[in-house]
Design an enzyme around this catalytic site. Sequence first.
Site, mmCIF file in Angstrom:
data_model
loop_
_atom_site.group_PDB
_atom_site.id
_atom_site.type_symbol
_atom_site.label_atom_id
_atom_site.label_comp_id
_atom_site.label_asym_id
_atom_site.label_seq_id
_atom_site.Cartn_x
_atom_site.Cartn_y
_atom_site.Cartn_z
ATOM 1 N N LYS A 181 0.844 -1.195 0.000
ATOM 2 C CA LYS A 181 0.000 0.000 0.000
ATOM 3 C C LYS A 181 0.877 1.243 0.000
ATOM 4 O O LYS A 181 1.600 1.502 0.974
ATOM 5 C CB LYS A 181 -0.918 -0.003 1.230
ATOM 6 C CG LYS A 181 -1.727 -1.295 1.405
ATOM 7 C CD LYS A 181 -2.570 -1.630 0.178
ATOM 8 C CE LYS A 181 -3.353 -2.919 0.381
ATOM 9 N NZ LYS A 181 -4.125 -3.311 -0.813
ATOM 10 N N ASP A 210 -0.461 -0.790 -4.537
ATOM 11 C CA ASP A 210 -1.847 -0.323 -4.411
ATOM 12 C C ASP A 210 -1.845 1.090 -3.854
ATOM 13 O O ASP A 210 -1.452 1.321 -2.703
ATOM 14 C CB ASP A 210 -2.626 -1.273 -3.492
ATOM 15 C CG ASP A 210 -4.124 -1.007 -3.520
ATOM 16 O OD1 ASP A 210 -4.548 -0.022 -4.163
ATOM 17 O OD2 ASP A 210 -4.869 -1.795 -2.897
ATOM 18 N N GLU A 234 -2.328 -0.385 -8.696
ATOM 19 C CA GLU A 234 -3.761 -0.490 -8.436
ATOM 20 C C GLU A 234 -4.350 0.850 -7.998
ATOM 21 O O GLU A 234 -3.773 1.540 -7.156
ATOM 22 C CB GLU A 234 -3.969 -1.547 -7.343
ATOM 23 C CG GLU A 234 -5.416 -1.839 -7.041
ATOM 24 C CD GLU A 234 -5.519 -3.056 -6.121
ATOM 25 O OE1 GLU A 234 -4.739 -4.019 -6.302
ATOM 26 O OE2 GLU A 234 -6.363 -3.040 -5.213
ATOM 27 N N ASP A 257 -10.056 -1.009 -8.436
ATOM 28 C CA ASP A 257 -10.671 -1.575 -7.238
ATOM 29 C C ASP A 257 -11.799 -0.656 -6.746
ATOM 30 O O ASP A 257 -12.969 -0.834 -7.114
ATOM 31 C CB ASP A 257 -9.572 -1.793 -6.168
ATOM 32 C CG ASP A 257 -10.051 -2.504 -4.918
ATOM 33 O OD1 ASP A 257 -11.254 -2.710 -4.751
ATOM 34 O OD2 ASP A 257 -9.198 -2.871 -4.073
ATOM 35 N N LYS A 281 -14.738 -8.171 -5.659
ATOM 36 C CA LYS A 281 -15.015 -8.280 -4.223
ATOM 37 C C LYS A 281 -16.514 -8.375 -3.984
ATOM 38 O O LYS A 281 -17.248 -7.409 -4.240
ATOM 39 C CB LYS A 281 -14.436 -7.062 -3.496
ATOM 40 C CG LYS A 281 -12.918 -6.946 -3.603
ATOM 41 C CD LYS A 281 -12.398 -5.752 -2.824
ATOM 42 C CE LYS A 281 -10.877 -5.734 -2.804
ATOM 43 N NZ LYS A 281 -10.339 -4.546 -2.109
#
Length: 384
Positions: A181, A210, A234, A257, A281
């Site tokens: 992240k 991400d 991402e 995402d 998800k």
Amino acid sequence: MQPDSMRITRITVWQMDLPLSQPYYLSGGRLRFDRLDSTFVRIDTDAGLSGWGEACPWGHTYLPAHGPGVRAGIETLAPALIGLDPRGIDHLNAVMDVTLPAHPYVKSAVDIAAWDIFGQAAGMPVWQCLGGGGNGGISGGESSSATPVAVNSSISTGTPDEMIALIRAASADGYRTHSAKIGGSDPALDIARMDAISAALPAGENVTFDVNRAWQPATAISVLNSVASRDWVEQPCETLDQCATVAARVPQPIMLDECMHTLQDHLDAWRLGACQGVKVKPNRLGGLTRARQVRDLGVALGWQMHIEDVGGSALADTAAIHLAASTPDANRLASWLCHYHLSSDPVPGQGARNHGGFATPPSTPGLGVRPDEDRLGTPVAIYE
Ligand code: MG
């Protein structure tokens, strides 16, 4: 033998706080998480079968989703669901969409519980109901167990050294793919993080960076053209259009995402050339039914997908791993297990767990996971 008729007679709802074993930071550290508000749902039927689902947004700052909102939404939906046949899952979703348009995160636990019942009624695990062929492969003949799914770690934002230490700890647990992240107000620090992590990554392991929508497009274009990494990046920016602008101007493949909520969003992403892959998800999309639609679109388009849930215990993780295990290898990247980060386990030892970098969903009929109701405590609502 399936019963001729089956009706939902009762919907029971529990709330549980799931504490993280250590604080978790996203998006350059601007978002901090200590616990997750999770909702567990049991659907009972007049045929004696019961199904379980879980809806767990990752806090309330990550997505437009809200733990208490799950319970409020189920209160609105429940009267329309009592009396339906839970095996008619598309119909059940249509009823939910008429009763409460949008709010996908409210519906995922109900939809997952319906898949649990459908699988039990059919005598098949959910991965098989979703089209999976099992570990026999295309030429391997019959198989009674699911395809093992590679799992990926999730590496909280920190200094380069802190992040590399977390990657090493995950590697020791068998993880070979890492979601690091990054993203924040200091582009130079993000370049340093990416360069340091790329240099430190053990051979045979790979990383997704991400950004969790933290960058402005110009920052994304500058950073991503300054690093040597050609790994996945991402959700670099907040919106789909911003991400599309970036995707056209950087050498890395882009994964989307947080900006993807509906099938229409995925069609728009394809039209814009905004990505080469997506996160799938169930809680963000509305359950396994909607997630399967996106998965099938992704397979048709040649996307590569991480299939996992937004958050939750091993129950929510296992539902997502059933879908992942039913997805062709070529279109499936690794899957994250939220329960790896938790210090409590309401489904003790059950479901898809990390074994040497892989997780396999159960092959018993249905979801194959049932919470310990003593650990869930007193229900917060019963609808019948
Ligand atoms: Mg992400």
